[in-house]
Design a protein around this motif. Structure first.
Motif, PDB file in Angstrom:
ATOM      1  N   ILE A  56      16.387  20.382 -14.477  1.00 28.56           N
ATOM      2  CA  ILE A  56      16.470  20.814 -15.875  1.00 28.56           C
ATOM      3  C   ILE A  56      15.114  21.320 -16.360  1.00 28.56           C
ATOM      4  N   LEU A  59      14.753  24.793 -15.071  1.00 28.74           N
ATOM      5  CA  LEU A  59      15.500  25.734 -15.912  1.00 28.74           C
ATOM      6  C   LEU A  59      14.730  26.035 -17.196  1.00 28.74           C
ATOM      7  N   LEU A  62      12.075  28.408 -16.370  1.00 26.08           N
ATOM      8  CA  LEU A  62      12.637  29.699 -15.978  1.00 26.08           C
ATOM      9  C   LEU A  62      12.847  30.637 -17.165  1.00 26.08           C
ATOM     10  N   CYS A 177      23.809  22.327 -17.633  1.00 30.13           N
ATOM     11  CA  CYS A 177      22.629  23.116 -18.000  1.00 30.13           C
ATOM     12  C   CYS A 177      22.541  24.388 -17.167  1.00 30.13           C
ATOM     13  N   VAL A 178      22.865  24.285 -15.882  1.00 26.13           N
ATOM     14  CA  VAL A 178      22.855  25.458 -15.007  1.00 26.13           C
ATOM     15  C   VAL A 178      23.842  26.510 -15.511  1.00 26.13           C
ATOM     16  N   VAL A 181      22.542  28.083 -18.909  1.00 28.84           N
ATOM     17  CA  VAL A 181      21.436  29.025 -18.754  1.00 28.84           C
ATOM     18  C   VAL A 181      21.909  30.282 -18.023  1.00 28.84           C
ATOM     19  N   THR A 182      22.815  30.121 -17.070  1.00 30.15           N
ATOM     20  CA  THR A 182      23.375  31.286 -16.366  1.00 30.15           C
ATOM     21  C   THR A 182      24.103  32.204 -17.335  1.00 30.15           C
ATOM     22  N   VAL A 256      10.825  27.117  -9.268  1.00 28.24           N
ATOM     23  CA  VAL A 256      11.113  28.412  -9.888  1.00 28.24           C
ATOM     24  C   VAL A 256      10.485  29.556  -9.100  1.00 28.24           C
ATOM     25  N   VAL A 270      18.552  31.590 -11.895  1.00 32.03           N
ATOM     26  CA  VAL A 270      18.993  30.196 -11.971  1.00 32.03           C
ATOM     27  C   VAL A 270      19.320  29.674 -10.576  1.00 32.03           C
ATOM     28  N   ILE A 274      17.411  26.516  -8.506  1.00 30.11           N
ATOM     29  CA  ILE A 274      18.095  25.302  -8.026  1.00 30.11           C
ATOM     30  C   ILE A 274      17.933  25.156  -6.523  1.00 30.11           C
TER      31      ILE A 274
END
Length: 324
Positions: A56, A59, A62, A177-178, A181-182, A256, A270, A274
């Motif tokens: 997180i 992200l 990012l 969260c992924v 944000v995506t 990142v 993203v 990960i």
């Protein structure tokens, strides 16, 4: 043959890190020193749950990086937001929901301050956020008095320690969260504007993108995600203390920048972030189980950062040249 070679080179340039992650996993799974423990479902759950906080934070780093801005205060933000959350729940005896809101709001507020300083004054984001990180470190010590804040609610610690459908609940939060944000970066106008600012800020201004506002907003999102990571950290540890979040900054940045070398080389994504998170996590976990000395982990992580930043710079320059 040349076409086939070009296709192989293109594939390797895009998926070398993914292949590396698979290779590391297979190696530690079959190595006599690590196979029994590394391959256990308990260890897999431990890796996934432990890396949820790092994921997180990655992200969070990012989002402003897509707009070519750096936020080096995220680790300190996690510290302050976790202290705010734990203090509210343990000492003010607010409900868990209110404590969560306080933690996320604290992170977003810190992000807003960073964003305003960077965007309104056209200041260097590295310098501003490094200064903010130092300031927040001092404030966290002031607020906590260097004490460990204990006594958070059982519902918070249960979330950090239990599973749903066999998968740790922190991993589900990371997945949410992924996805969020995506969707933001890929499917919204604001997300595409972040990318345009990051690739060519002058062009973004010419087509009417409110650059200052979007840059500030990217820091607010980063801060809010840092707040989410802080709340999850409190759930995982059942406590908060000075400096508790600062150790997440370097692994997050490593992830990142590593991620910018894979899938879409030269771009922050993203999926790449990960993959980077779990590449570092699997490597460190496997090396630890193999019984390496304590100095190996920080040395490995530092080397990863140096190599990743260097490769990222080369790939970004090439990517920008191709788009011009």
């Amino acid at each position: 043959m040349s076409g086939a070679k070009a296709a192989v080179v293109d594939f390797l340039s895009k998926y070398a890190l993914v292949a590396g992650l698979v290779g590391l996993t297979l190696y530690f799974a079959i190595s006599p020193q690590t196979s029994e423990t590394f391959s256990s479902w308990t260890n897999v759950q431990t890796i996934v749950a432990s890396e949820s906080v790092v994921g997180i934070v990655a992200l969070a780093a990012l989002v402003p990086l897509v707009a070519f801005r750096f936020d080096l205060s995220l680790g300190a933000n996690v510290t302050v937001s976790s202290i705010a959350t734990a203090h509210a729940v343990a000492y003010w005896e607010v409900s868990t929901a209110v404590g969560v809101i306080i933690g996320i709001s604290t992170g977003a507020l810190i992000g807003l301050v960073n964003g305003l300083l960077v965007s309104l004054f056209q200041a260097n984001s590295l310098v501003i956020t490094l200064g903010t990180a130092t300031l927040l470190s001092g404030l966290s010590a002031l607020f906590s008095g260097y004490d460990i804040i204990l006594g958070v609610s059982d519902s918070m610690t249960d979330f950090g320690a239990t599973s749903f459908l066999g998968i740790p609940k922190p991993a589900w939060l990371l997945l949410i969260c992924v996805l969020a944000v995506t969707v933001l970066l890929r499917y919204t106008v604001v997300g595409r504007q972040f990318s345009l600012i990051g690739s060519n800020e002058k062009a973004a201004k010419l087509v009417g993108v409110p650059v200052s506002g979007r840059v500030a907003f990217s820091f607010v999102i980063a801060g809010a995600l840092a707040g989410v990571a802080a709340v999850l950290l409190v759930c995982r540890t059942g406590s908060a203390s000075t400096g508790i979040g600062e150790g997440f900054m370097l692994p997050a940045l490593a992830a990142v920048f590593l991620g910018s070398t894979t899938i879409k080389p030269g771009r922050f994504t993203v999926a790449g972030a990960i993959v980077g998170v779990f590449f570092v996590a699997v490597a460190v976990n496997g090396l630890t189980l193999a019984g390496v000395d304590d100095w190996v982990e920080p040395t490995f992580t530092g080397a990863v950062v140096v190599v990743a930043v260097a490769l990222s710079a080369v790939l970004m320059a090439r990517s920008r040249g191709e788009r011009l």
